[in-house]
Design an enzyme around this catalytic site. Structure first.
Site, PDB file in Angstrom:
ATOM      1  N   ARG A 289     -31.622 -42.389  57.311  1.00 64.27           N
ATOM      2  CA  ARG A 289     -31.599 -40.946  57.540  1.00 64.27           C
ATOM      3  C   ARG A 289     -31.060 -40.204  56.318  1.00 64.27           C
ATOM      4  NH1 ARG A 289     -30.846 -39.807  63.457  1.00 64.27           N
ATOM      5  NH2 ARG A 289     -30.721 -41.786  64.544  1.00 64.27           N
TER       6      ARG A 289
ATOM      7  N   HIS B 290     -36.744 -28.750  67.392  1.00 63.51           N
ATOM      8  CA  HIS B 290     -36.801 -28.234  66.020  1.00 63.51           C
ATOM      9  C   HIS B 290     -37.011 -26.723  66.021  1.00 63.51           C
ATOM     10  CE1 HIS B 290     -39.121 -27.075  62.390  1.00 63.51           C
ATOM     11  NE2 HIS B 290     -38.237 -27.830  61.770  1.00 63.51           N
TER      12      HIS B 290
ATOM     13  N   ARG C 126     -29.662  11.000  49.139  1.00 62.74           N
ATOM     14  CA  ARG C 126     -30.746  11.264  48.184  1.00 62.74           C
ATOM     15  C   ARG C 126     -31.458  12.550  48.572  1.00 62.74           C
ATOM     16  NH1 ARG C 126     -31.690   5.048  49.388  1.00 62.74           N
ATOM     17  NH2 ARG C 126     -31.145   6.002  51.368  1.00 62.74           N
TER      18      ARG C 126
ATOM     19  N   ARG D 165     -26.477  12.941  45.620  1.00 57.02           N
ATOM     20  CA  ARG D 165     -27.131  12.842  44.314  1.00 57.02           C
ATOM     21  C   ARG D 165     -28.134  13.969  44.174  1.00 57.02           C
ATOM     22  NH1 ARG D 165     -30.787   7.670  43.297  1.00 57.02           N
ATOM     23  NH2 ARG D 165     -32.246   8.893  44.543  1.00 57.02           N
TER      24      ARG D 165
ATOM     25  N   GLU E  77     -26.557   4.158  35.482  1.00 58.66           N
ATOM     26  CA  GLU E  77     -27.830   3.466  35.712  1.00 58.66           C
ATOM     27  C   GLU E  77     -28.449   2.919  34.430  1.00 58.66           C
ATOM     28  OE1 GLU E  77     -30.227   5.898  38.809  1.00 58.66           O
ATOM     29  OE2 GLU E  77     -28.940   7.337  37.750  1.00 58.66           O
TER      30      GLU E  77
ATOM     31  N   GLY F 110     -25.427   2.675  39.947  1.00 56.29           N
ATOM     32  CA  GLY F 110     -26.742   2.565  40.599  1.00 56.29           C
ATOM     33  C   GLY F 110     -27.387   1.266  40.157  1.00 56.29           C
ATOM     34  N   THR F 111     -27.046   0.170  40.837  1.00 58.61           N
ATOM     35  CA  THR F 111     -27.417  -1.154  40.336  1.00 58.61           C
ATOM     36  C   THR F 111     -28.905  -1.456  40.449  1.00 58.61           C
ATOM     37  OG1 THR F 111     -26.755  -2.102  42.470  1.00 58.61           O
ATOM     38  CG2 THR F 111     -25.142  -2.152  40.676  1.00 58.61           C
ATOM     39  N   ASN F 112     -29.648  -0.686  41.231  1.00 60.51           N
ATOM     40  CA  ASN F 112     -31.106  -0.892  41.240  1.00 60.51           C
ATOM     41  C   ASN F 112     -31.674  -0.589  39.849  1.00 60.51           C
ATOM     42  OD1 ASN F 112     -30.860  -1.420  43.945  1.00 60.51           O
ATOM     43  ND2 ASN F 112     -31.667   0.545  44.621  1.00 60.51           N
ATOM     44  N   ASP F 113     -31.421   0.637  39.369  1.00 64.61           N
ATOM     45  CA  ASP F 113     -31.945   1.014  38.053  1.00 64.61           C
ATOM     46  C   ASP F 113     -31.186   0.326  36.918  1.00 64.61           C
ATOM     47  OD1 ASP F 113     -34.002   2.502  38.974  1.00 64.61           O
ATOM     48  OD2 ASP F 113     -33.142   4.468  38.527  1.00 64.61           O
TER      49      ASP F 113
ATOM     50  N   CYS G 111     -23.929   1.883  44.666  1.00 59.86           N
ATOM     51  CA  CYS G 111     -24.809   2.400  45.723  1.00 59.86           C
ATOM     52  C   CYS G 111     -26.216   1.825  45.648  1.00 59.86           C
ATOM     53  CB  CYS G 111     -24.859   3.922  45.677  1.00 59.86           C
ATOM     54  SG  CYS G 111     -25.506   4.596  44.128  1.00 59.86           S
TER      55      CYS G 111
END
Length: 919
Positions: free
Chosen positions: A96, A484, A598, A654, A781, A802-805, A867
């Site tokens: 196994r 399963h 926004r 914003r 950003e 603004g961690t996306n951009d 954010c």
């Protein structure tokens, strides 16, 4: 490499529960149970280090390991007075897998290894049961051929079907109209006689010879080496890779391999096998929970090939139910109850057990921390803390923040009209509606097209993992609460109904046997691929069509856990919310303010989009101001609603961020409609679109750049915010507005926009006869903004990363286009995770730390938040805690996840007793 093999048996073990990294969860559990004196068949574990060395050597066992394996087999033979390869005293073993993290069904297991024709005859003589020996042999050939030799199981199905039809004829069962699933229910494996099994074994061996060009291996040591390599190989099979990605399990961990003496649950009616949990894995209720099958092997329960029986009379709903283990084998049941309680107390967590009973003697084959739903995880953690098994801090750390998402799933609306199609077992809670699909590949394909699907199978297998991931819910006709499908669905948070015996899946359609209110058959109904059904995994009910749902209600245990979490976390948790409804939802989930409102999302409403477009199309500033004056009352009303919902909490708004062309229609029909509505020629509209078009809008005329070229836009928005704040404050509601400038990179940009906001503020305060406090800040950003954070902080009172951009601009990767190649980057190890979902700490994280250091050096006490999407990701939150940010902000439904993750981050960083971040 240190020692390769750890032995366990006769009350002694080389390893223990602390060595999961080396022995895997299964091996560590077997060693610990052996040390505790619990009945465990003896065996040995080959370490995860050997697995990694196996891959490093090009899938070859390292030098010396084979000799260690033979020595361990010799030790096992001496302990049991049996021999691998001996017909007179045959030793059979299981092989196994066992990684340090539970991966149910994702890797491979081989039972009954060590059999050949001569040894099978010897086993029959030794046990006095030819049928048992032949049943074990045919099971072994099937598993070994599939897992080691690569002969698909499907190649063997016709042979097994013929054996069942022959048995049906012998038993007087009319099989002419039965499909494969119905035939298996009528004629289970236990009804195949020795003659049928012997013929089946020969057919299986013929299939192997035809498929591989070689006879089935007879040498038990050759079988063992092949099985060990196959188990190590299964670490990188497709389903294991998919599962590891889903649960963030590193490839470098590898799997251990456990070789253990066989005990047999298929020796007769005084034998059996089962799976148990020390608490209910769906609800978390403190009750011994599980299922078993008489005269069966473990794969029958886990694979869902047969629908199992309950362990106790109370679980079956009838005190005289003779199918329960308690009724059939009371001695073994009583011992199992004592063992499970002992193991839960010892490991201080809910345990998942596999057991076999051989001629009324109990053996434990596995003990590991049990998979559970989010609801169960919360309840178990809170109740164990109250019972004194664990501390409150341990309870907080026990619950996966991602599992909290399951608690927010909707349930079936009890008042909605609905047609019950069938009922099965409530294997994993929650409601799910989708189109019926009958294969994992089809589920993945349709889900990729944006369609909601329900995966319907007779039973699922580990190969279905990608389809289960893609589906909204899973429905199976066979299998039980520990099959399963049930175990994996609970781990994924998917709705699942299992063991729905009224349905039969065959040839791309589902036939449902219908019953009247008295349980009498009343006909059948055919459901085809693409038809809509709804699952209620909490009750086990299947409905025809789409059924409305109601929002989730959170349990009392959830509230208690959140109180404990809030008491230890340092990071505050805000929400991204653009409307009063979103703000209310966020506050109900415990948000401590709004970290991102926004304003552009408010512009798309039908009542205001015309004014926005009028502003864009205006030929001069005067025309733009007239259009903006129409927008002002709408914006003010929006902010009044948000401020009221967030009374006493900060609200970060914003100002307009996206480029203006996003508000104009692009296709011909919409352009013609707008031309008629606004009295502007279609050609003028097209010319304006051409004028605003940009090659790279993300880095174009957007954010604070709009304020530099058209300051009247930000003037209107600042006025709307401050007029709304004055209005709400006049009504006695405390307001904390924060005005945030997007996409800044220079101090001068902020100086210009700050002067604009201050000028408007003084005008509003003079008009309203009152002042309100507000803060002025900016989004970070761009990499340059982090580098120049010291200068920006001279104007800004707060930063919100603004961690996306910031991720896009740091990596030079467009989030909208990355889907074409980012998956390959993760698969090839360029990124450990998608950087848009989990923060790139070495790169983007370094810029966050730079912005923190330089900003606070210029303005001590500078408030810092985040954010982006990363505000709801637990691993990113752990970094933000270490970085000393003040708050994270995420979508409303991720607020509870962020609260728990922030508490866990504080406990892990040792900062839980420090001061809470303040606003």
């Amino acid at each position: 490499m240190a020692r390769s093999i750890y032995f366990f048996g006769a009350g002694q073990a080389d390893g223990d529960a602390r060595q999961k990294d080396l022995l895997g969860g299964k091996g560590a559990g077997l060693a610990e149970m052996t040390r505790l004196g619990i009945p465990v068949p003896p065996g040995f574990t080959i370490t995860t280090e050997v697995c990694n060395a196996y891959y490093a050597a090009g899938k070859v066992l390292p030098a010396g390991v084979e000799d260690e394996i033979k020595a361990a087999i010799g030790r096992l033979e001496s302990l049991l007075d049996a021999r691998l390869g001996s017909p007179d005293a045959p030793l059979l073993v299981s092989v196994r897998s066992g990684a340090r993290a539970s991966m149910p069904g994702m890797m491979d297991t081989i039972l009954n290894l060590g059999l050949n024709d001569e040894i099978a005859r010897g086993l029959a003589r030794r046990t006095g049961s030819e049928r048992f020996a032949l049943d074990a042999y045919r099971r072994f050939i099937l598993a070994y051929a599939d897992i080691v030799l690569g002969v698909p199981r499907e190649r063997f199905e016709d042979a097994l079907g013929r054996a069942r039809r022959q048995a049906a004829a012998r038993l007087g069962v009319d099989a002419t109209l039965l499909n494969a699933a119905e035939l298996e229910r009528k004629v289970p494996d236990s009804l195949l006689d020795p003659e049928s099994l012997a013929a089946l074994i020969q057919q299986q061996k013929d299939i192997v010879l035809d498929a591989t060009g070689r006879p089935f291996p007879e040498d038990p040591y050759a079988q063992l080496q092949g099985a060990i390599c196959a188990v190590f190989g299964s670490w990188n099979n497709h389903r294991a890779q998919v599962y590891r990605k889903m649960h963030d399990i590193p490839e470098a961990w590898g799997t251990a391999c456990n070789i253990q003496a066989m005990v047999f649950g298929n020796l007769g009616d005084d034998s059996g096998t089962g799976v148990a949990f020390t608490r209910d894995p769906s609800t978390g209720e403190r009750r011994f929970f599980g299922e078993w099958l008489p005269n069966a092997q473990g794969e029958d329960v886990v694979a869902g090939v047969r629908t199992p029986h309950p362990l106790s009379r109370s679980a079956s709903g009838s005190d005289d139910d003779e199918r329960s283990l308690e009724a059939r084998m009371p001695g073994a049941y009583a011992e199992l109850v004592e063992v499970q309680a002992r193991l839960e107390r010892h490991f201080r967590d809910m345990q998942d057990l596999e057991f076999t009973i051989q001629q009324n003697k109990l053996f434990l084959l596995q003990c590991r921390t049990g998979k559970r739903t989010g609801r169960a995880a919360v309840r178990i953690a809170v109740e164990m803390a109250k019972e004194g098994l664990i501390s409150r801090e341990e309870a907080i750390l026990r619950v996966d923040p991602g599992a909290i998402d399951q608690l927010l799933h909707p349930s079936i609306d009890p008042g909605a009209p609905k047609k019950v199609l069938a009922r099965g077992l409530p294997a994993s809670p929650g409601a799910a509606t989708g189109q019926v699909v009958f294969s994992a590949d089809e589920a993945e394909r349709r889900a990729g097209q944006g369609k909601a699907v329900i995966l319907v199978r007779s039973e699922t297998s580990p190969e279905d993992i990608h389809g289960m991931k893609a589906a909204r819910g899973i429905l199976t006709s066979r299998g039980g609460m520990t099959s399963h499908a049930a175990v994996v669905a609970r781990g994924m948070g998917k709705s699942c109904v299992a063991g729905c015996s009224a349905i039969s899946v065959s040839q791309g359609q589902m036939t449902v046997s219908l019953y009247d209110d008295h349980g009498h058959a009343s006909g059948t109904l055919t459901v085809k691929a693409g038809d809509l059904i709804t699952l209620d995994g909490s009750t086990g009910t299947v409905y025809l069509g789409a059924v409305p749902t109601v929002p989730a209600t959170l349990s009392g245990e959830f509230g208690e856990l959140m109180v404990w979490a809030d008491a230890v976390r340092r990071l505050r948790v805000r929400s991204n919310a653009d409307t009063p409804h979103d703000a209310r939802t966020a506050r109900n989930f415990g948000a401590e303010g709004i970290g991102l409102c926004r304003t552009e999302h408010m512009f798309f409403d039908e009542e205001r989009i015309e004014a926005v477009r009028e502003m864009i199309l205006a030929p001069d500033e005067a025309g733009r101001r007239r259009a903006l004056a129409k927008l002002l009352p709408f914006q003010r009303g929006d902010f009044v609603g948000v401020f009221r919902e967030m009374a006493g909490l900060p609200v970060t708004i914003r100002l307009l961020d996206p480029p203006l062309h996003e508000f104009l229609p692009q296709d011909e029909a919409q352009l013609e409609q707008l031309s008629r509505t606004m009295g502007v020629s279609k050609r003028d509209l097209e010319r304006k679109n051409e004028e605003l078009a940009e090659y790279n809008p993300m880095l174009g005329h957007r954010g604070c750049r709009l304020a530099i070229t058209s300051p009247e836009i930000y003037e209107m928005q600042a006025r709307a915010i401050l007029e709304a704040a004055c209005e709400v404050a006049a009504a006695g509601v405390e307001v904390e507005p924060e005005i945030m400038i997007p996409l800044s990179m220079t101090r001068r940009e902020l100086a210009i926009t700050r002067a604009l906001v201050e000028r408007v503020a003084e005008q509003v305060f003079a008009e309203k006869g009152r002042r309100v406090d507000y803060r002025f800040g900016t989004m970070i950003e761009l990499p340059r903004a982090s580098i120049m954070a010291g200068e920006l902080a001279e104007e800004a009172e707060f930063f919100s990363f603004g961690t996306n951009d910031l991720t896009q601009t740091t990596l030079g990767i467009s989030r909208d286009d990355a889907g074409r190649f980012l998956g390959a980057y993760v698969e090839s190890g360029v990124f450990a995770k998608d950087p848009f979902q989990s923060l790139d700490v070495p790169g983007v994280g370094a810029l966050v730390e730079m912005g923190r250091d330089r900003g606070r050096a210029a303005r001590p006490g500078l408030k810092l938040g985040i954010c982006g999407e990363h505000g709801g990701d637990p691993s990113s939150i752990a970094f933000f805690e270490r970085a000393g940010l003040d708050y994270v902000s995420c979508s409303p439904f991720r607020v509870p996840i962020a609260r728990l993750a922030a508490a866990q981050a504080a406990l892990s960083a040792g900062s839980s007793k420090g001061p809470r971040a303040t606003d």
